[in-house]
Motif scaffolding. Structure first.
Motif, mmCIF file in Angstrom:
data_model
loop_
_atom_site.group_PDB
_atom_site.id
_atom_site.type_symbol
_atom_site.label_atom_id
_atom_site.label_comp_id
_atom_site.label_asym_id
_atom_site.label_seq_id
_atom_site.Cartn_x
_atom_site.Cartn_y
_atom_site.Cartn_z
ATOM 1 N N LEU A 78 -33.108 3.039 -27.483
ATOM 2 C CA LEU A 78 -32.929 1.639 -27.093
ATOM 3 C C LEU A 78 -31.446 1.399 -26.839
ATOM 4 O O LEU A 78 -30.687 1.056 -27.730
ATOM 5 C CB LEU A 78 -33.458 0.708 -28.184
ATOM 6 N N VAL A 79 -31.037 1.609 -25.585
ATOM 7 C CA VAL A 79 -29.617 1.567 -25.241
ATOM 8 C C VAL A 79 -29.090 0.147 -25.236
ATOM 9 O O VAL A 79 -28.005 -0.140 -25.726
ATOM 10 C CB VAL A 79 -29.384 2.212 -23.860
ATOM 11 N N TYR A 225 -24.174 12.846 -17.672
ATOM 12 C CA TYR A 225 -23.854 11.650 -16.898
ATOM 13 C C TYR A 225 -24.449 11.657 -15.497
ATOM 14 O O TYR A 225 -24.423 10.632 -14.804
ATOM 15 C CB TYR A 225 -22.334 11.492 -16.768
ATOM 16 N N ALA A 226 -24.990 12.781 -15.044
ATOM 17 C CA ALA A 226 -25.460 12.894 -13.663
ATOM 18 C C ALA A 226 -26.847 12.291 -13.507
ATOM 19 O O ALA A 226 -27.835 12.983 -13.281
ATOM 20 C CB ALA A 226 -25.451 14.357 -13.218
ATOM 21 N N THR A 227 -26.912 11.005 -13.638
ATOM 22 C CA THR A 227 -28.164 10.270 -13.507
ATOM 23 C C THR A 227 -27.855 8.858 -13.042
ATOM 24 O O THR A 227 -26.779 8.310 -13.327
ATOM 25 C CB THR A 227 -28.922 10.217 -14.842
ATOM 26 N N ALA A 228 -28.807 8.277 -12.338
ATOM 27 C CA ALA A 228 -28.628 6.904 -11.867
ATOM 28 C C ALA A 228 -28.721 5.890 -12.995
ATOM 29 O O ALA A 228 -28.323 4.740 -12.831
ATOM 30 C CB ALA A 228 -29.683 6.584 -10.800
ATOM 31 N N GLU A 229 -29.213 6.302 -14.159
ATOM 32 C CA GLU A 229 -29.516 5.299 -15.181
ATOM 33 C C GLU A 229 -28.288 4.584 -15.715
ATOM 34 O O GLU A 229 -28.347 3.411 -16.050
ATOM 35 C CB GLU A 229 -30.338 5.894 -16.317
ATOM 36 N N ASP A 230 -27.146 5.268 -15.781
ATOM 37 C CA ASP A 230 -25.940 4.587 -16.260
ATOM 38 C C ASP A 230 -25.447 3.574 -15.234
ATOM 39 O O ASP A 230 -24.922 2.513 -15.599
ATOM 40 C CB ASP A 230 -24.848 5.600 -16.573
ATOM 41 N N GLN A 231 -25.602 3.896 -13.964
ATOM 42 C CA GLN A 231 -25.231 2.945 -12.920
ATOM 43 C C GLN A 231 -26.184 1.755 -12.914
ATOM 44 O O GLN A 231 -25.754 0.605 -12.812
ATOM 45 C CB GLN A 231 -25.235 3.652 -11.563
ATOM 46 N N TYR A 232 -27.475 2.027 -13.067
ATOM 47 C CA TYR A 232 -28.443 0.944 -13.161
ATOM 48 C C TYR A 232 -28.273 0.171 -14.467
ATOM 49 O O TYR A 232 -28.617 -1.014 -14.557
ATOM 50 C CB TYR A 232 -29.864 1.494 -13.073
ATOM 51 N N GLY A 233 -27.736 0.842 -15.484
ATOM 52 C CA GLY A 233 -27.495 0.193 -16.770
ATOM 53 C C GLY A 233 -26.495 -0.940 -16.680
ATOM 54 O O GLY A 233 -26.549 -1.893 -17.474
ATOM 55 N N LEU A 235 -26.372 -3.009 -14.226
ATOM 56 C CA LEU A 235 -27.210 -4.131 -13.799
ATOM 57 C C LEU A 235 -28.031 -4.670 -14.963
ATOM 58 O O LEU A 235 -28.219 -5.880 -15.090
ATOM 59 C CB LEU A 235 -28.140 -3.683 -12.674
ATOM 60 N N ALA A 236 -28.506 -3.769 -15.819
ATOM 61 C CA ALA A 236 -29.275 -4.203 -16.993
ATOM 62 C C ALA A 236 -28.432 -5.130 -17.854
ATOM 63 O O ALA A 236 -28.913 -6.178 -18.315
ATOM 64 C CB ALA A 236 -29.732 -2.989 -17.803
ATOM 65 N N GLN A 237 -27.180 -4.788 -18.073
ATOM 66 C CA GLN A 237 -26.306 -5.614 -18.900
ATOM 67 C C GLN A 237 -25.957 -6.919 -18.200
ATOM 68 O O GLN A 237 -25.872 -7.980 -18.835
ATOM 69 C CB GLN A 237 -25.039 -4.823 -19.225
ATOM 70 N N TYR A 238 -25.759 -6.859 -16.907
ATOM 71 C CA TYR A 238 -25.403 -8.070 -16.161
ATOM 72 C C TYR A 238 -26.543 -9.086 -16.185
ATOM 73 O O TYR A 238 -26.314 -10.289 -16.358
ATOM 74 C CB TYR A 238 -25.051 -7.693 -14.722
ATOM 75 N N TYR A 239 -27.787 -8.605 -16.006
ATOM 76 C CA TYR A 239 -28.934 -9.505 -15.949
ATOM 77 C C TYR A 239 -29.644 -9.659 -17.291
ATOM 78 O O TYR A 239 -30.638 -10.381 -17.382
ATOM 79 C CB TYR A 239 -29.936 -9.003 -14.905
ATOM 80 N N GLY A 240 -29.152 -9.003 -18.339
ATOM 81 C CA GLY A 240 -29.784 -9.122 -19.647
ATOM 82 C C GLY A 240 -31.142 -8.464 -19.702
ATOM 83 O O GLY A 240 -32.091 -9.002 -20.291
ATOM 84 N N ILE A 241 -31.259 -7.293 -19.105
ATOM 85 C CA ILE A 241 -32.527 -6.563 -19.033
ATOM 86 C C ILE A 241 -32.509 -5.422 -20.041
ATOM 87 O O ILE A 241 -31.591 -4.598 -20.034
ATOM 88 C CB ILE A 241 -32.739 -6.001 -17.605
#
Length: 559
Positions: A78-79, A225-233, A235-241
């Motif tokens: 649960l990041v 680090y070679a994954t899109a999830e940190d970049q999408y993360g 957005l998760a923090q920005y939108y509270g997702i």
């Protein structure tokens, strides 16, 4: 608060906290089961007319799920959770017995490839838990489409997500691939538009990122680090997702071959892409834990109904200035696709999948075969043209830098990959996309043509507008070397016209021994320009080709 009211409330709070700890820890060695706490809850029932007991029983029911993971492992997965207002609202609806719709979009991982779909896949396990735990009227929809990326489903979102969804999981980090560099690139921008669309569905649903591991991690020695999830993360923090990470959960155990987390435990022997039933159980554990922790938070730090109403439906402006979702999405796929085809000589309408897992499309293997589509590229009056800058980006997003499209301004944009095992190295210049419209009708729409890429017997095609509208043309190559089959989209910048005829013509150039091409659908969206080198699509903008064969030969040699 009066002392006589404060003491029972504190007793209830402590009891529920103890129950929470005991249930979460039950799977860990050396921690006793909570039978004593169950008896303890009964002894406190008289404190305030049974409210405490009812609360304890509700919590015990939520925690009855048997996790395969320890508390520490669940916490690692649960990041990010944030205020989690939307999911709190969903949990309240579940407890109140109201109608709740749950969905998931993603690729073959969450679809349930290689496991018993509807039984062993993680979404089915989550569904089973929710049906057992809550008396709410529940509906579930697995809207995943194997071999697709988020950009595809974003345009066709309402085909895959219930219009009144309350909770939707999004799993695309694996299929979308990785773009090395700044998050300010078109892959992340496109994913933001997907999230914005979801967040603004009728019921203001809770959105959760369910991020899986990158493909062939061990085989290709791919770094953490070679994954899109940190970049999408971001957005998760920005939108509270909320953000759940399978990578974070298993990474160290995976590389050290720890029992339960080794490659053979979480992946099938012949495939390092799709999780085993064990891997799916871990993903279900992650999702269930999030729901349980959301309930804990609502007990320990409750939010008033007015706060929930005020904040649950709010969507801030885009993280990337001007990156608004389009309001005139046109998606013509599946059974609807033949309705827009006006010429199909030498093309067959074929389902290359199964009845349960259909993969419809027009297929031809004949050089010179033409498939002609008739579509309306008019924009809705509410859409605006948006222009903003994107940083230069390097990397791969599941597609090949060898796919090229003709553009009238003679620009070159592309990508390079520095991931192990990749040889792409196409650099781009910074010419503005605005030049595409100089001296011509404004190409303010985007026509997306869905097509298939695979690793054998695939050919190439040229896509162009032949009547009505004007557009850039595109050269697409159905071959790639990634050892799988995926759907991609060619992008044409087009003018608005009620009757726009688009032609897909198979070329004689092929990097394989075949000429097969499969066209799967057409989508139309309002154009959003990204000024700079960050406009990464399956077809990249480059100098207008002096001849198709010359460009194809240049593409074959790496240009």
């Amino acid at each position: 608060m009066a002392r006589h009211a404060f003491v029972p409330c504190m007793m209830a709070l402590l009891l529920l906290m103890c129950i929470a700890c005991s249930r979460q820890a039950a799977a860990e060695p050396g921690i006793a089961a909570s039978a004593d706490l169950d008896r303890l809850s009964s002894s406190y029932a008289s404190l305030h007319d049974g409210d405490l007991l009812r609360g304890a029983k509700t919590y015990q029911k939520l925690m009855a799920y048997k996790h395969s993971l320890t508390r520490g492992q669940l916490q690692r997965s649960l990041v990010y959770k944030g205020a989690n207002v939307r999911l709190r609202k969903v949990v309240n609806k579940l407890l109140a017995g109201q109608n709740v719709s749950v969905g998931v979009i993603g690729g073959s991982i969450s679809w349930g490839h290689m496991v018993q779909k509807g039984v062993e896949d993680w979404f089915a396990l989550l569904s089973s838990y929710m049906r057992t735990t809550f008396k709410a009227k529940l509906t579930f929809k697995n809207g995943c489409v194997p071999a697709t990326q988020s950009e595809y489903v974003s345009v066709c979102l309402k085909n895959f997500v219930d219009s009144e969804v309350d909770l939707v999981f999004v799993e695309y980090a694996t299929n979308d691939g990785y773009m090395d560099g700044s998050i300010n690139n078109s892959a992340v921008q496109a994913f933001e538009r997907l999230l914005r669309n979801l967040l603004q569905f009728k019921n203001a649903p809770a959105v959760v990122l369910m991020e899986f591991l990158a493909t062939d991690v061990k085989q290709n020695n791919i770094p953490f680090y070679a994954t899109a999830e940190d970049q999408y993360g971001v957005l998760a923090q920005y939108y509270g997702i909320p953000w759940l990470s399978f990578r974070n959960l298993i990474w160290h155990g995976f590389w050290s071959d720890k029992r339960g987390f080794s490659r053979n435990d979480v992946f099938f022997i012949e495939d390092e892409r799709h999780p085993t039933p064990v891997g799916h159980k871990y993903m279900a554990d992650m999702a269930v834990n999030l729901i349980q922790q959301t309930y804990v938070d609502s007990l320990l730090a409750p939010l008033g109904a007015d706060v929930l109403r005020e904040h649950a439906s709010k969507v801030p402006g885009p993280l990337f200035p001007g990156n608004y979702e389009s309001s005139n999405l046109v998606c013509i796929i599946g059974d609807d696709f033949p309705s827009v085809v006006v010429q199909k000589a030498d093309w067959d309408w074929v389902n290359e999948g199964t009845a349960a897992k259909p993969k419809w499309g027009f297929v031809s293997q004949k050089v010179g075969a033409k498939l002609v589509l008739k579509i309306d590229t008019h924009a809705s009056s509410s859409d605006g043209n948006v222009t903003h800058k994107s940083s230069s980006s390097r990397g791969i997003r599941g597609s090949s830098s060898k796919d090229v499209g003709a553009a009238g301004s003679g620009q070159l944009a592309g990508n390079s990959s520095n991931l192990p095992g990749s040889s792409s190295n196409l650099a781009g210049n910074s010419s503005s996309l605005a030049g595409l419209t100089a001296g011509a009708a404004v190409r303010d729409m985007i026509v997306w043509i869905g097509y298939l890429k695979s690793w054998r017997l695939m050919g190439s095609a040229t896509i162009s507008c032949i009547e009505g509208c004007e557009c850039t043309s595109a050269f697409v190559d159905g071959m790639h070397e990634e050892g799988n089959t995926q759907q991609y989209m060619a992008r044409l910048l087009a003018t608005q016209h009620e009757h726009c005829l688009v032609e897909v013509k198979i070329n004689d150039f092929s990097r394989s021994k075949g000429h097969k091409l499969k066209v799967t659908g057409v989508m139309v969206t309002r154009r959003i320009d990204y000024l700079g080198q960050g406009d990464f699509t399956d077809q990249v903008i480059m100098d207008a080709m002096t001849s198709q064969n010359e460009a194809a030969e240049e593409d074959n040699t790496g240009g």
